[in-house]
Design an enzyme around this catalytic site. Structure first.
Site, PDB file in Angstrom:
ATOM      1  CG  ASN A  70     -41.070  26.830  68.002  1.00 47.92           C
ATOM      2  OD1 ASN A  70     -40.024  26.138  67.459  1.00 47.92           O
ATOM      3  ND2 ASN A  70     -40.777  28.216  67.787  1.00 47.92           N
ATOM      4  CB  ALA A  71     -39.313  22.627  71.957  1.00 50.21           C
ATOM      5  N   GLY A  73     -36.337  21.822  67.432  1.00 56.80           N
ATOM      6  CA  GLY A  73     -34.996  20.572  67.697  1.00 56.80           C
ATOM      7  C   GLY A  73     -34.489  20.893  66.223  1.00 56.80           C
ATOM      8  CB  CYS A 129     -32.391  27.669  69.107  1.00 60.87           C
ATOM      9  SG  CYS A 129     -33.488  26.516  68.405  1.00 60.87           S
ATOM     10  CB  ILE A 190     -35.778  39.518  68.864  1.00 59.54           C
ATOM     11  CG1 ILE A 190     -37.654  39.377  68.798  1.00 59.54           C
ATOM     12  CG2 ILE A 190     -35.547  40.122  69.644  1.00 59.54           C
ATOM     13  CD1 ILE A 190     -38.511  39.360  70.522  1.00 59.54           C
ATOM     14  CG  ASN A 191     -34.298  32.382  67.499  1.00 55.99           C
ATOM     15  OD1 ASN A 191     -35.605  32.188  68.246  1.00 55.99           O
ATOM     16  ND2 ASN A 191     -33.869  31.753  66.948  1.00 55.99           N
TER      17      ASN A 191
HETATM   18  O1  RRO Z   1     -35.941  24.078  65.507  1.00 51.38           O
HETATM   19  C1  RRO Z   1     -36.100  25.063  66.103  1.00 51.38           C
HETATM   20  O2  RRO Z   1     -37.132  24.443  67.691  1.00 51.38           O
HETATM   21  C2  RRO Z   1     -36.129  26.429  66.717  1.00 51.38           C
HETATM   22  C3  RRO Z   1     -35.046  27.637  66.452  1.00 51.38           C
HETATM   23 BR1  RRO Z   1     -33.947  26.694  65.323  1.00 51.38          BR
HETATM   24  C4  RRO Z   1     -35.015  28.714  66.350  1.00 51.38           C
HETATM   25  O3  RRO Z   1     -34.292  29.197  66.233  1.00 51.38           O
HETATM   26  N1  RRO Z   1     -35.910  29.467  66.806  1.00 51.38           N
HETATM   27  C5  RRO Z   1     -37.019  27.988  67.813  1.00 51.38           C
HETATM   28  O4  RRO Z   1     -37.845  28.670  67.639  1.00 51.38           O
HETATM   29  N2  RRO Z   1     -37.169  27.347  67.167  1.00 51.38           N
END
Ligand code: RRO
Length: 303
Positions: A70-71, A73, A129, A190-191
């Site tokens: 995912n992105a 944002g 992120c 982890i993220n």
């Molecule tokens: O919103 C995102 O795209 C996002 C966030 Br903030 C994050 O911390 N980790 C991620 O995989 N996507």
């Protein structure tokens, strides 16, 4: 004997060691409450910033063999709009941890303070992120920034503060130490892992942002390794996250040193029942092994 599934993270008492991970079913009070009612011990909100944000253009998410890329944002309604949502979840009885981002340490601190004023019981700092630029999230790559941002938030709120760390660094334990030096009450690891998928037909990266974050079962061994390393490096509690779908997955994290585990992508693959199933599986494991408490399992893989 009924196993005691309760656990404590930075003074927060959880009825079981599962939490909803930030980023899924967590932008409204209604969905947060639904996940808590489905059995999560606590729920973490989508990362909230100072102002509303639409996020990136689609495609923002793609399913891969071992999980999701995912992105998004950082789409979120902004902290003021989020107040009534937090209230719905809290009045319904959920244990709510507010996830925060901002462009600098002051912004993190002011958003955290506002979220805490709504009554959330803890703050998770999204310092990790993997793709958002110019939002303070590059802080993920700087130990000094992790320390400084954590300290800035700690100075403004009285609820527990838990920085969420990035796996996209060469030595995550040093980042956990930096968070601890900044006064963190726990760390979350982890993220998502920085990653890319390409369409051969289109000859282009699939995500509009090109680069995104990988989550799901593919990253679980990375998360378990990170938690194991962090557990040896700091005294504060660790919360494990990355690819948990089953009780055995959760137990890996707990044995590596996590007092609780977060579940996100598995909601997409398994549905809301994942919480009840993971918790029931941990309970039967504990009964089979005659383990009296979660605490007796935390870090047990360190020998
Ligand atoms: O919103 C995102 O795209 C996002 C966030 Br903030 C994050 O911390 N980790 C991620 O995989 N996507």
């Amino acid at each position: 004997m009924m196993a005691d599934l309760g656990t404590e993270v930075a003074g927060l008492k959880l009825r079981n060691p599962t939490m909803l991970a930030s980023g899924i079913l967590d932008e409204t009070g209604g969905t947060l409450l639904r996940v808590f009612s489905a059995g999560a011990g606590a729920v973490v909100t989508k990362s909230i910033g100072p102002e509303p944000r639409g996020g990136y253009k689609n495609p923002t998410v793609v399913e891969l063999d071992g999980g999701l890329l995912n992105a998004m944002g950082l789409p979120n309604p902004g902290v003021e709009e989020f107040g009534p949502e937090a209230k719905i979840a809290l009045e319904g009885g959920a244990l709510v941890i507010g996830s925060v981002f901002g462009k600098d340490a002051d912004e993190y601190a002011s958003v955290a303070k506002r979220l805490a004023s709504f009554g959330v019981q803890g703050i998770e700092l999204n310092l990790s992120c993997p793709h958002a630029k110019g939002l303070g999230t590059e802080v993920a790559q700087s130990e000094e920034a992790v320390r400084e941002f954590t300290a800035a938030v700690k100075a403004k709120v009285s609820v527990p503060v838990m920085p969420k760390l990035s796996p996209n660094v060469s030595n995550i334990a040093r980042f956990a130490q930096a968070a601890e030096d900044g006064g963190a009450d726990a760390v979350v690891a982890i993220n998502t892992l920085k990653a890319m998928a390409i369409s051969p037909e289109l000859r282009l990266p699939i995500l509009s942002n090109k680069v995104g974050g990988l989550s799901g079962p593919a990253i679980r061994p990375v998360g378990v390794r990170c938690v194991y390393e962090i557990y040896e490096a700091v005294d504060v509690p660790v919360v494990g996250v990355g690819g948990v779908e089953t009780a055995r997955d959760a137990l890996e994290y707990i044995l590596a040193g996590a007092r609780a585990v977060q579940i996100g992508t598995a909601l997409y693959s398994k549905g809301l029942d994942v919480f009840a199933n993971v918790v029931a599986g941990i309970a039967s494991f504990m009964e089979r092994q005659e383990a009296k408490s979660i605490a007796s399992l935390v870090g047990a893989a360190h020998g």
